[in-house]
Write a protein that holds these residues in place. Sequence first.
Motif, short mmCIF file in Angstrom:
data_model
loop_
_atom_site.label_atom_id
_atom_site.label_comp_id
_atom_site.label_asym_id
_atom_site.label_seq_id
_atom_site.Cartn_x
_atom_site.Cartn_y
_atom_site.Cartn_z
N GLY A 1 0.88 -1.43 0.46
CA GLY A 1 0.31 0.15 -0.01
C GLY A 1 0.76 1.14 0.20
N TRP A 2 0.40 1.85 -0.63
CA TRP A 2 0.58 3.47 -0.60
C TRP A 2 -0.26 4.44 0.61
CZ3 TRP A 2 5.75 5.48 -2.21
CH2 TRP A 2 5.69 4.43 -3.35
N VAL B 1 -1.31 -9.60 6.36
CA VAL B 1 -3.16 -9.68 6.64
C VAL B 1 -3.61 -9.68 5.27
CG1 VAL B 1 -4.80 -9.35 8.34
CG2 VAL B 1 -2.11 -9.40 8.43
N SER B 2 -4.10 -8.34 4.62
CA SER B 2 -4.88 -8.18 3.54
C SER B 2 -4.87 -6.37 3.15
CB SER B 2 -6.35 -7.36 4.65
OG SER B 2 -6.50 -6.42 5.56
N MET B 3 -5.23 -6.36 1.83
CA MET B 3 -5.14 -5.40 0.94
C MET B 3 -6.44 -4.06 2.01
SD MET B 3 -6.03 -4.62 -2.90
CE MET B 3 -7.93 -4.57 -2.71
N PHE C 1 -4.90 6.28 3.98
CA PHE C 1 -4.21 5.64 3.20
C PHE C 1 -4.95 6.66 1.75
CE2 PHE C 1 -4.97 1.51 0.99
CZ PHE C 1 -6.07 2.29 0.08
N VAL C 2 -4.16 5.70 0.40
CA VAL C 2 -3.82 6.57 -0.66
C VAL C 2 -4.59 5.23 -2.22
CG1 VAL C 2 -2.64 7.26 -2.48
CG2 VAL C 2 -1.93 8.54 -0.39
N THR C 3 -3.18 4.50 -1.62
CA THR C 3 -3.56 3.19 -2.11
C THR C 3 -3.44 1.60 -1.67
OG1 THR C 3 -3.95 2.29 -4.43
CG2 THR C 3 -2.25 3.53 -4.18
#
Length: 123
Positions: free
Chosen positions: A35-36, A101-103, A47-49
């Motif tokens: 993530g970014w 863990v997760s997106m 959070f961005v993406t």
Amino acid sequence: QVQLIESGGGLVQAGGSLRLSCAASGRTFGTYFMGWSRQAPGKEREFVTAISWSGDNTLYADSVKGRFSISRDNAKNTVYLRMNSLEPEDTAVYYCAASRVSMSSNRLRYEYWGQGTQVTVSS
């Protein structure tokens, strides 16, 4: 353990584009969700993406949807953030992060973080 190193930040005029890269150490990069996030002066990190380990699924904050694009190359242990139509409001330090863990849009789910790269958009 994963080490993340961001690059590609800089100064750009509004309407311009940048591509950030995040190089990861280790042989298990392909098993991490990536993530970014970004943090502007005086504001909380947001959070961005994010992208799944396979790259098939992505998630974007509403503020960047349609302008930013995340991708990854597992053979190169690298995740990218393409940023188009940049706005002064996009000025921030951009951080790459990894999660087993997760997106997720929840930054607490990311175990590893890079040091960040500065993006400054002038009006």
